[in-house]
Scaffold this motif. Structure first.
Motif, PDB file in Angstrom:
ATOM      1  N   MET A 121       0.835  -1.199   0.000  1.00  0.00           N
ATOM      2  CA  MET A 121       0.000   0.000   0.000  1.00  0.00           C
ATOM      3  C   MET A 121       0.871   1.251   0.000  1.00  0.00           C
ATOM      4  N   PHE A 122       1.966   1.198   0.743  1.00  0.00           N
ATOM      5  CA  PHE A 122       2.810   2.384   0.919  1.00  0.00           C
ATOM      6  C   PHE A 122       3.666   2.669  -0.311  1.00  0.00           C
ATOM      7  N   PHE A 123       4.330   1.648  -0.829  1.00  0.00           N
ATOM      8  CA  PHE A 123       5.279   1.848  -1.931  1.00  0.00           C
ATOM      9  C   PHE A 123       4.628   1.754  -3.313  1.00  0.00           C
ATOM     10  N   GLN A 124       3.588   0.931  -3.440  1.00  0.00           N
ATOM     11  CA  GLN A 124       3.001   0.705  -4.761  1.00  0.00           C
ATOM     12  C   GLN A 124       1.539   1.144  -4.862  1.00  0.00           C
ATOM     13  N   ASN A 125       1.034   1.728  -3.787  1.00  0.00           N
ATOM     14  CA  ASN A 125      -0.336   2.258  -3.776  1.00  0.00           C
ATOM     15  C   ASN A 125      -1.377   1.180  -4.098  1.00  0.00           C
ATOM     16  N   LYS A 126      -1.115  -0.046  -3.646  1.00  0.00           N
ATOM     17  CA  LYS A 126      -2.052  -1.138  -3.877  1.00  0.00           C
ATOM     18  C   LYS A 126      -3.222  -1.043  -2.893  1.00  0.00           C
ATOM     19  N   THR A 127      -4.359  -1.624  -3.279  1.00  0.00           N
ATOM     20  CA  THR A 127      -5.490  -1.721  -2.367  1.00  0.00           C
ATOM     21  C   THR A 127      -5.272  -2.912  -1.430  1.00  0.00           C
ATOM     22  N   ILE A 128      -6.118  -3.034  -0.439  1.00  0.00           N
ATOM     23  CA  ILE A 128      -5.997  -4.140   0.523  1.00  0.00           C
ATOM     24  C   ILE A 128      -6.094  -5.490  -0.192  1.00  0.00           C
ATOM     25  N   PHE A 129      -7.070  -5.630  -1.067  1.00  0.00           N
ATOM     26  CA  PHE A 129      -7.295  -6.926  -1.713  1.00  0.00           C
ATOM     27  C   PHE A 129      -6.241  -7.234  -2.779  1.00  0.00           C
ATOM     28  N   GLU A 130      -5.723  -6.198  -3.422  1.00  0.00           N
ATOM     29  CA  GLU A 130      -4.588  -6.407  -4.317  1.00  0.00           C
ATOM     30  C   GLU A 130      -3.376  -6.863  -3.517  1.00  0.00           C
ATOM     31  N   GLY A 131      -3.206  -6.282  -2.346  1.00  0.00           N
ATOM     32  CA  GLY A 131      -2.106  -6.666  -1.467  1.00  0.00           C
ATOM     33  C   GLY A 131      -2.214  -8.106  -1.010  1.00  0.00           C
ATOM     34  N   ILE A 132      -3.429  -8.541  -0.679  1.00  0.00           N
ATOM     35  CA  ILE A 132      -3.642  -9.923  -0.260  1.00  0.00           C
ATOM     36  C   ILE A 132      -3.274 -10.878  -1.391  1.00  0.00           C
TER      37      ILE A 132
END
Length: 214
Positions: A144-155
């Protein structure tokens, strides 16, 4: 500084909540009673616990601790900023520790923490699944911090990383947890230095596993 700020705010809030609702004192008394009576009084003690947990004061106290924990969570993001600056040989500033509170960052990360906590709390009765949830969500914050991903993209990305580096991630997680809390055994003061180690482990793994696109 992270540990001093974190523990100062958390303990101040904890003592206020305890003074206001008295729940943790009640739980401590039940625990002491169990040590004295032993397994013979398990049913009575279990009933006392259920009464405490069903009370309004317990709900308010739990909600209070959740709010304080969510408020403090963005402090962890400051470490990622600091570690990245160290890698880039840039000067680290005190303000870097509070980057998680800038603008919409605060709402993004506090919302994520609340979501993470509620899921973990629902899985708690299973004993094993909370640990799995921790592993699955290990890289969400840096993504989320470095690539601005959403929570579900991160999962999704974290799950792919786990399948590719399962042994390495498990070993590093166990070592990080042990090292993070070993400081409490060294006259508590040691915790000021070892408590943030968890963030260093996550960043180190993230840097090795993930590639950031410009």
């Amino acid at each position: 500084m992270f540990s001093l700020i974190y523990f100062s705010v958390f303990l101040a809030a904890y003592f206020y909540i305890e003074n206001r609702f008295g729940v943790y004192n009640q739980l401590s008394n039940v625990f002491l009673k169990y040590l004295q009576v032993g397994s013979k009084g398990f049913e009575d003690i279990n009933q006392e616990l259920e009464i405490i947990k069903s009370s309004t004061n317990y709900t308010y106290a739990t909600l209070g601790i959740l709010i304080v924990s969510a408020f403090l969570y963005p402090l962890n993001l400051g470490f990622f900023q600091i570690y990245r600056k160290i890698d880039l040989k840039e000067e680290v500033e005190m303000s870097d520790l509070f980057v998680g509170y800038n603008g919409l960052n605060f709402f993004r990360y506090t919302s994520y923490f609340v979501f993470w906590f509620l899921v973990c709390d629902m899985l708690k009765p299973t004993l094993v699944l909370p640990f799995l949830w921790i592993i699955i969500t290990l890289f969400i914050a840096p993504l989320m911090f470095f690539q601005n991903k959403t929570i579900f993209e991160g999962i999704s990305l974290s799950w792919k990383a786990i399948k590719a580096y399962f042994i390495e991630i498990i070993v590093c997680t166990i070592v990080a947890v042990l090292f993070k809390y070993v400081g409490f055994a060294v006259f508590l003061v040691g915790a000021l230095f070892t408590f943030p180690f968890w963030n260093a482990m996550i960043y180190s793994l993230y840097k090795i596993i993930f590639t950031e696109k410009d």
